[in-house]
Design an enzyme around this catalytic site. Structure first.
Site, mmCIF file in Angstrom:
data_model
loop_
_atom_site.group_PDB
_atom_site.id
_atom_site.type_symbol
_atom_site.label_atom_id
_atom_site.label_comp_id
_atom_site.label_asym_id
_atom_site.label_seq_id
_atom_site.Cartn_x
_atom_site.Cartn_y
_atom_site.Cartn_z
ATOM 1 N N ASP A 9 0.843 -1.190 0.000
ATOM 2 C CA ASP A 9 0.000 0.000 0.000
ATOM 3 C C ASP A 9 0.887 1.251 0.000
ATOM 4 O OD1 ASP A 9 -1.766 2.045 0.576
ATOM 5 O OD2 ASP A 9 -2.771 0.962 2.190
ATOM 6 N N ASN A 23 -6.939 13.064 -10.452
ATOM 7 C CA ASN A 23 -7.646 13.530 -11.655
ATOM 8 C C ASN A 23 -7.472 15.052 -11.743
ATOM 9 O OD1 ASN A 23 -9.789 14.821 -10.094
ATOM 10 N ND2 ASN A 23 -10.458 12.736 -9.647
ATOM 11 N N GLY A 31 -9.750 4.715 -6.080
ATOM 12 C CA GLY A 31 -8.448 4.059 -6.225
ATOM 13 C C GLY A 31 -7.417 4.598 -5.249
ATOM 14 N N VAL A 32 -6.225 4.760 -5.754
ATOM 15 C CA VAL A 32 -5.118 5.181 -4.902
ATOM 16 C C VAL A 32 -5.341 6.616 -4.393
ATOM 17 C CG1 VAL A 32 -3.549 6.034 -6.717
ATOM 18 C CG2 VAL A 32 -2.611 4.960 -4.673
ATOM 19 N N ASP A 33 -5.991 7.426 -5.182
ATOM 20 C CA ASP A 33 -6.323 8.811 -4.805
ATOM 21 C C ASP A 33 -7.176 8.828 -3.530
ATOM 22 O OD1 ASP A 33 -6.655 11.552 -4.919
ATOM 23 O OD2 ASP A 33 -7.788 11.563 -6.792
ATOM 24 N N SER A 116 -2.362 5.555 -14.073
ATOM 25 C CA SER A 116 -3.308 5.334 -15.188
ATOM 26 C C SER A 116 -3.710 3.875 -15.399
ATOM 27 C CB SER A 116 -2.785 5.882 -16.528
ATOM 28 O OG SER A 116 -2.931 7.272 -16.596
ATOM 29 N N GLY A 118 -5.260 1.839 -13.465
ATOM 30 C CA GLY A 118 -6.461 1.424 -12.753
ATOM 31 C C GLY A 118 -7.700 1.791 -13.549
ATOM 32 N N VAL A 119 -8.517 2.661 -12.990
ATOM 33 C CA VAL A 119 -9.773 3.032 -13.664
ATOM 34 C C VAL A 119 -9.538 3.809 -14.969
ATOM 35 C CG1 VAL A 119 -11.222 2.988 -11.600
ATOM 36 C CG2 VAL A 119 -10.105 5.108 -12.245
ATOM 37 N N TYR A 120 -8.325 4.309 -15.181
ATOM 38 C CA TYR A 120 -8.035 5.004 -16.445
ATOM 39 C C TYR A 120 -7.644 4.032 -17.570
ATOM 40 C CZ TYR A 120 -8.418 9.729 -14.480
ATOM 41 O OH TYR A 120 -8.882 10.912 -13.924
HETATM 42 P P1 ADP Z 1 -5.829 5.808 -12.391
HETATM 43 O O1 ADP Z 1 -7.088 6.619 -12.325
HETATM 44 O O2 ADP Z 1 -4.609 6.659 -12.699
HETATM 45 O O3 ADP Z 1 -5.945 4.623 -13.276
HETATM 46 P P2 ADP Z 1 -6.121 4.141 -9.975
HETATM 47 O O4 ADP Z 1 -6.024 4.608 -8.569
HETATM 48 O O5 ADP Z 1 -7.428 3.621 -10.444
HETATM 49 O O6 ADP Z 1 -5.583 5.362 -10.883
HETATM 50 O O7 ADP Z 1 -5.029 3.007 -10.228
HETATM 51 C C1 ADP Z 1 -3.663 3.251 -10.388
HETATM 52 C C2 ADP Z 1 -2.889 2.052 -9.846
HETATM 53 O O8 ADP Z 1 -2.797 2.159 -8.422
HETATM 54 C C3 ADP Z 1 -3.535 0.696 -10.110
HETATM 55 O O9 ADP Z 1 -2.522 -0.196 -10.538
HETATM 56 C C4 ADP Z 1 -4.097 0.283 -8.739
HETATM 57 O O10 ADP Z 1 -4.101 -1.123 -8.581
HETATM 58 C C5 ADP Z 1 -3.092 0.917 -7.826
HETATM 59 N N1 ADP Z 1 -3.505 1.178 -6.433
HETATM 60 C C6 ADP Z 1 -4.720 1.356 -5.903
HETATM 61 N N2 ADP Z 1 -4.648 1.593 -4.580
HETATM 62 C C7 ADP Z 1 -3.329 1.554 -4.265
HETATM 63 C C8 ADP Z 1 -2.562 1.708 -3.076
HETATM 64 N N3 ADP Z 1 -3.147 1.982 -1.899
HETATM 65 N N4 ADP Z 1 -1.205 1.599 -3.147
HETATM 66 C C9 ADP Z 1 -0.589 1.349 -4.328
HETATM 67 N N5 ADP Z 1 -1.245 1.195 -5.475
HETATM 68 C C10 ADP Z 1 -2.594 1.297 -5.446
#
Ligand code: ADP
Length: 169
Positions: A9, A23, A31-33, A116, A118-120
């Protein structure tokens, strides 16, 4: 520069800056945000409100507040729309701009998620390749940051990075 691969994490990493895959509004998301905002506490949103958003491919910095990381570099990755909309250059720019901010602030260590991917919906492998290449090229030309961590939340991303990092060593 030393590149390290970690599974886990991003919000738990103790370093100078973690990079948020934000964003353009910089006002939080999923997600990570979302995880970063929850762990940093409400002061992070207040700091982000003062930044007036961020264009795709660029990066802006705030303190880390309750995070173990001292700062958060917020970068905005491209939404994957088939690859014909400059997505690869924009993603390269995210890493470049984040590293430039780390360098300007004399940071020793920085940790990235797979921006990018993840949801992108940027293809994970292509995203990992761009991440590693851009970081490596930056390291050839700059003393700082000295340590760059790629922090993968899931096994699939971890394995992708591991294979690619082994190939360049
Ligand atoms: P984006 O909108 O840029 O695609 P996301 O948050 O959906 O961003 O995903 C970006 C990456 O971060 C993905 O590979 C996701 O699995 C990963 N991710 C999500 N939560 C965490 C976290 N707490 N620590 C590290 N990576 C994470």
């Amino acid at each position: 520069m030393k590149m390290e691969l970690l599974k886990g994490d991003l919000t738990k990493i103790d370093c100078d800056a973690i990079v948020n895959a934000a964003n353009e509004s910089l006002l939080g998301g999923g997600g990570v945000d979302g995880a970063i905002h929850r762990a940093a506490g409400p002061q992070l949103l207040e700091a982000c409100k003062k930044l007036n958003g961020c264009p795709t491919g660029d990066a802006k910095i705030t303190p880390g507040f309750n995070l173990p990381a001292r700062f958060v570099i917020h970068t905005v990755g491209p939404v994957w729309k088939g690859g014909i909309n400059n997505e690869e250059d924009l993603l390269r720019s995210c890493y470049q701009r984040s590293l430039e901010l780390a360098n300007e602030n004399n940071f020793y260590s920085i940790a990235f998620p797979n921006i990018s991917a993840g949801v992108y919906h940027f293809p994970k492998e292509k995203a990992a390749q761009i991440a590693i290449e851009t970081v490596q090229a930056f390291g050839w030309k700059h003393e700082l940051p000295k340590k760059v961590m790629f922090v993968c939340f899931d096994q699939e991303n971890y394995d992708l990075y591991k294979t690619k990092l082994n190939l360049i060593r």
